[in-house]
Design a protein around this motif. Structure first.
Motif, PDB file in Angstrom:
ATOM      1  N   ILE A  34      46.871   0.395 -55.116  1.00 26.05           N
ATOM      2  CA  ILE A  34      46.237   1.690 -55.333  1.00 26.05           C
ATOM      3  C   ILE A  34      47.262   2.812 -55.223  1.00 26.05           C
ATOM      4  O   ILE A  34      47.304   3.733 -56.046  1.00 26.05           O
ATOM      5  N   VAL A  41      37.385   5.796 -59.893  1.00 27.74           N
ATOM      6  CA  VAL A  41      36.223   5.399 -59.103  1.00 27.74           C
ATOM      7  C   VAL A  41      35.611   4.104 -59.613  1.00 27.74           C
ATOM      8  O   VAL A  41      34.853   3.441 -58.926  1.00 27.74           O
ATOM      9  N   LEU A  43      37.323   1.472 -60.135  1.00 24.86           N
ATOM     10  CA  LEU A  43      38.086   0.420 -59.462  1.00 24.86           C
ATOM     11  C   LEU A  43      38.532  -0.691 -60.409  1.00 24.86           C
ATOM     12  O   LEU A  43      38.762  -1.817 -59.991  1.00 24.86           O
ATOM     13  N   LEU A  73      35.683  -5.059 -52.605  1.00 19.28           N
ATOM     14  CA  LEU A  73      35.950  -3.670 -52.958  1.00 19.28           C
ATOM     15  C   LEU A  73      35.448  -2.723 -51.879  1.00 19.28           C
ATOM     16  O   LEU A  73      36.073  -1.687 -51.609  1.00 19.28           O
ATOM     17  N   LEU A  77      37.920  -0.011 -50.103  1.00 14.73           N
ATOM     18  CA  LEU A  77      37.670   1.436 -50.079  1.00 14.73           C
ATOM     19  C   LEU A  77      37.538   1.954 -48.654  1.00 14.73           C
ATOM     20  O   LEU A  77      38.081   3.008 -48.312  1.00 14.73           O
ATOM     21  N   THR A  80      40.917   2.070 -47.145  1.00 10.91           N
ATOM     22  CA  THR A  80      41.664   3.207 -47.691  1.00 10.91           C
ATOM     23  C   THR A  80      41.323   4.479 -46.928  1.00 10.91           C
ATOM     24  O   THR A  80      42.209   5.256 -46.548  1.00 10.91           O
ATOM     25  N   THR A 141      43.974   9.581 -53.262  1.00 10.12           N
ATOM     26  CA  THR A 141      42.856   8.639 -53.365  1.00 10.12           C
ATOM     27  C   THR A 141      41.699   9.078 -52.476  1.00 10.12           C
ATOM     28  O   THR A 141      40.529   9.048 -52.882  1.00 10.12           O
ATOM     29  N   LEU A 145      38.018  10.050 -53.755  1.00  8.34           N
ATOM     30  CA  LEU A 145      36.836   9.327 -53.285  1.00  8.34           C
ATOM     31  C   LEU A 145      35.804  10.278 -52.690  1.00  8.34           C
ATOM     32  O   LEU A 145      34.602  10.142 -52.934  1.00  8.34           O
ATOM     33  N   TYR A 149      32.706   9.585 -54.853  1.00 12.67           N
ATOM     34  CA  TYR A 149      32.220   8.261 -54.449  1.00 12.67           C
ATOM     35  C   TYR A 149      30.765   8.038 -54.829  1.00 12.67           C
ATOM     36  O   TYR A 149      30.322   6.898 -55.005  1.00 12.67           O
ATOM     37  N   LEU A 152      29.890   5.739 -57.620  1.00 16.14           N
ATOM     38  CA  LEU A 152      29.812   4.286 -57.475  1.00 16.14           C
ATOM     39  C   LEU A 152      28.362   3.835 -57.646  1.00 16.14           C
ATOM     40  O   LEU A 152      27.427   4.591 -57.357  1.00 16.14           O
ATOM     41  N   ARG A 158      28.659   1.856 -51.934  1.00 17.09           N
ATOM     42  CA  ARG A 158      28.607   3.318 -51.857  1.00 17.09           C
ATOM     43  C   ARG A 158      28.217   3.772 -50.461  1.00 17.09           C
ATOM     44  O   ARG A 158      28.762   4.741 -49.932  1.00 17.09           O
ATOM     45  N   VAL A 161      31.275   3.328 -48.093  1.00 22.51           N
ATOM     46  CA  VAL A 161      32.300   4.340 -48.346  1.00 22.51           C
ATOM     47  C   VAL A 161      31.841   5.695 -47.836  1.00 22.51           C
ATOM     48  O   VAL A 161      32.607   6.445 -47.218  1.00 22.51           O
TER      49      VAL A 161
END
Length: 296
Positions: A34, A41, A43, A73, A77, A80, A141, A145, A149, A152, A158, A161
């Protein structure tokens, strides 16, 4: 909200880095990808098979840990977001701030001279802070996000995140509030009413954080905006400076909630004491072994 079994890599389970070496290798590889390539978004660039190969783990082990791409994923996220932190000043940044202090030292005996130092130090600090964030792949990032986000698909990814973003923002607000509380004392200022105490610093921190996010989102597609400047005197300073719009917005917000501390007697001892504390803190930061390099 339904929780999946822990062995399935549930996006709702508070897995922490260091708990599972294989998972850590996978997540490290995904985050490296990443940071190197950026991320949308959707991915699409975080393919699980490619990450498995780069992490050097077996497909069987990876799919036992994450039975579905959605679970993988979600952890990518969330990790991250969790690994994003406030970016400390570089050595060059700290030296620049010391230069600002030295340039104003002779004028600190007067109220106007002290105002000039506060305005210029905040202007320079804000510019350096914005540039560090814009130059950081992980922060780019994170900001992306935070802004998108909700694009998503609905579901556990979602939600996970969103929860991680809320926790991270709360941590940033608390950390920034502590920095402001320390800074205000160093420059001989205090919170202006109605803000007061810890809650006041948290409110100021939250407001500047929200404005900073807006500034960064605007600067990401147009970084030259940070270099568009107008030479003028602003915010009670007697000296002209080349102001950018982000500096004007952020410093204006800060100074609208700060005022000189009327309880300080501005004699030579007070001035030297504040300068000694300020320079001592900068020297301490410079002496730490892992100072980051300047953003490229």
């Amino acid at each position: 909200m339904t929780r999946a079994p822990a062995s399935g890599g549930s996006p709702n389970r508070p897995r922490r880095h260091g708990e599972d070496p294989v998972a850590d290798r996978m997540l490290d590889a995904a985050l490296t990808r990443i940071e190197a390539q950026g991320m949308t978004v959707s991915l699409a660039d975080v393919g699980m098979e490619a990450v498995i190969a780069e992490a050097g783990v077996s497909r069987a082990t990876a799919y036992r840990r994450w039975p579905s791409r959605e679970a993988f994923l979600a952890d990518v996220l969330v990790e991250t977001v969790r690994r994003t932190s406030l970016i400390p000043e570089t050595e060059q940044d700290l030296v620049r701030l010391l230069e600002v202090v030295d340039d104003h030292r002779a004028d600190l005996g007067g109220e106007q001279g002290r105002r000039d130092l506060v305005v210029e130090a905040l202007r320079v600090s804000v510019d350096l802070d914005v540039r560090r964030i814009v130059a950081s792949p992980r922060w780019r990032t994170f900001v992306s996000l935070a802004a998108t986000y909700q694009g998503l698909p609905e579901g556990a990814v979602r939600e996970a995140v969103g929860s991680a973003l809320a926790e991270a923002e709360e941590a940033f607000v608390a950390r920034r509030a502590g920095i402001y509380a320390n800074l205000v004392g160093l420059i001989g200022y205090r919170l202006a009413p109605p803000l007061q105490g810890d809650d006041g610093f948290r409110a100021l921190s939250g407001a500047t954080g929200a404005m900073m996010t807006g500034v960064v989102l605007r600067a990401l597609p147009r970084p030259a905006w940070l270099d568009e400047r107008h030479t003028t005197r602003l915010l009670g300073a007697s000296r002209e400076a080349a102001w950018s719009e982000p500096e004007r917005l952020l410093v204006g917000l800060l100074l609208s909630h700060l005022e000189p501390d009327p309880d300080l007697a501005w004699d030579d001892a007070t001035i030297e004491g504040l300068l000694t504390r300020l320079e001592g803190q900068v020297a301490e930061l410079l002496s730490r072994p892992s100072r980051p390099a300047a953003p490229r």
